[in-house]
Design a protein around this motif. Sequence first.
Motif, PDB file in Angstrom:
ATOM      1  N   TYR A 238       0.960  -0.919   0.031  1.00 50.08           N
ATOM      2  CA  TYR A 238      -0.157  -0.236  -0.274  1.00 50.08           C
ATOM      3  C   TYR A 238       1.064   1.071  -0.475  1.00 50.08           C
ATOM      4  O   TYR A 238       1.255   1.644   0.400  1.00 50.08           O
ATOM      5  N   THR A 239       0.588   2.166  -0.811  1.00 47.45           N
ATOM      6  CA  THR A 239       1.222   3.785  -0.663  1.00 47.45           C
ATOM      7  C   THR A 239       0.106   4.317   0.507  1.00 47.45           C
ATOM      8  O   THR A 239      -1.178   4.094   0.454  1.00 47.45           O
ATOM      9  N   GLU A 241      -1.766   6.842   0.249  1.00 50.48           N
ATOM     10  CA  GLU A 241      -2.870   7.348  -0.458  1.00 50.48           C
ATOM     11  C   GLU A 241      -4.094   6.457  -1.034  1.00 50.48           C
ATOM     12  O   GLU A 241      -4.778   6.173  -0.189  1.00 50.48           O
ATOM     13  N   GLU A 242      -3.877   4.971  -0.886  1.00 48.24           N
ATOM     14  CA  GLU A 242      -4.533   4.268  -0.975  1.00 48.24           C
ATOM     15  C   GLU A 242      -4.720   3.127   0.622  1.00 48.24           C
ATOM     16  O   GLU A 242      -5.587   2.687   0.647  1.00 48.24           O
ATOM     17  N   LYS A 245      -7.599   5.665   1.573  1.00 54.29           N
ATOM     18  CA  LYS A 245      -8.695   5.758   1.242  1.00 54.29           C
ATOM     19  C   LYS A 245      -8.794   3.815   1.689  1.00 54.29           C
ATOM     20  O   LYS A 245     -10.697   3.759   1.815  1.00 54.29           O
ATOM     21  N   TYR A 246      -8.414   2.697   1.917  1.00 57.11           N
ATOM     22  CA  TYR A 246      -8.689   1.668   2.521  1.00 57.11           C
ATOM     23  C   TYR A 246      -9.449   2.033   4.305  1.00 57.11           C
ATOM     24  O   TYR A 246     -10.790   1.309   4.175  1.00 57.11           O
TER      25      TYR A 246
END
Length: 358
Positions: A238-239, A241-242, A245-246
């Motif tokens: 995961y970045t 940013e990802e 969101k998650y």
Amino acid sequence: MILQLLTIQILPRKKFPCLLEQTEEKNKVRLYTILKATLLYHKCTLFSIQKMKRSVIFMPIYKMDGKKDGLQKYRVRINFTDSSGKSKQIDRVAYGKEVAKELERQLAYNLSDETIKKITLQQLYDEYIAVKKFEVRENSMRTIIGRLELYVLPKFKDYKLNKITSSELQKWKQYIETCTNAKKPTEKLSSSMKQNIFGEFRALMNYAVKMEYIPRNPLSVVGNFRNPYENKKEMDFYTPEEFKKYIQVAKEQAELSEQSTGSIYEWNFYVFFNIAFYTGMRKGEINALKWSDIDDNIIHVRRSIAQKLKGDDRETPPKNKSSVRDLQMPLPLINIWMNTKSVIRLLTVILITCVYVA
């Protein structure tokens, strides 16, 4: 006299120093040589080939009448029981005392070598697993057993160790190239999986070398699997940013579940993935966390939960020594942890109150 009484059997460790102290200095080298051959032979008898342990007795080296080229004549004699239970004797003549000693050593080695040639890979595997289970974690043991029993034993279990040659191993590698994944029968084995299988087989054969059952590992000659066309797979993570969101979706799902059902169960996932993201802890380590493992802002990693073992989940030590560690929580995780702790304490009070009123 001590050489007349010496038979091939394992002596308790504490008796070795005493035995050497009672031996004359000139006989210590000879005694050490015989003991070494003794231990080598005994390792082989662990397999109880045909359920018969061979008994070997070293007789004294007899001085005989006669000389050759100025060297005294000696008789070397070894009595033993073969694998069929028959008593036999090896009787040889040598000229020169040192030559006679070397002949005695070689005869003892040849006897043990005959037994070694009868050891099958299945017998080696049984001993290896019995030893290995005390050295690795249960999950690792399960992986080792699975790879060897699925991809190695079906081909080689009845082979004698000295019959597992480089040419046979090349054929085995070709066979592995055609195998499918046990968990996904429609898929071929990946390059990394084939290399892992090879690694477990190599470790098994290295054990045979270590125990002096074979002089060298034939797998070192044929080499591991290679695929020049397969690119190295990069780690997918995961970045920031990802993850944002998650975790936002996970939080909304938890809030929705709490409002509609009154259950806070979904918050477990929200807390779990926050701990994983901010600390890098393994899932088994997170599942094993207790309140006592949190000291102010420090997480003390001291245990893990094994979820892949047969039966119930089991608490085990962390994966290795370096996995026992202390981790400082960053501020976002501290806030999540404190909120979770407050909610659980509040629910505990409400539950106790309800029970008391009832």
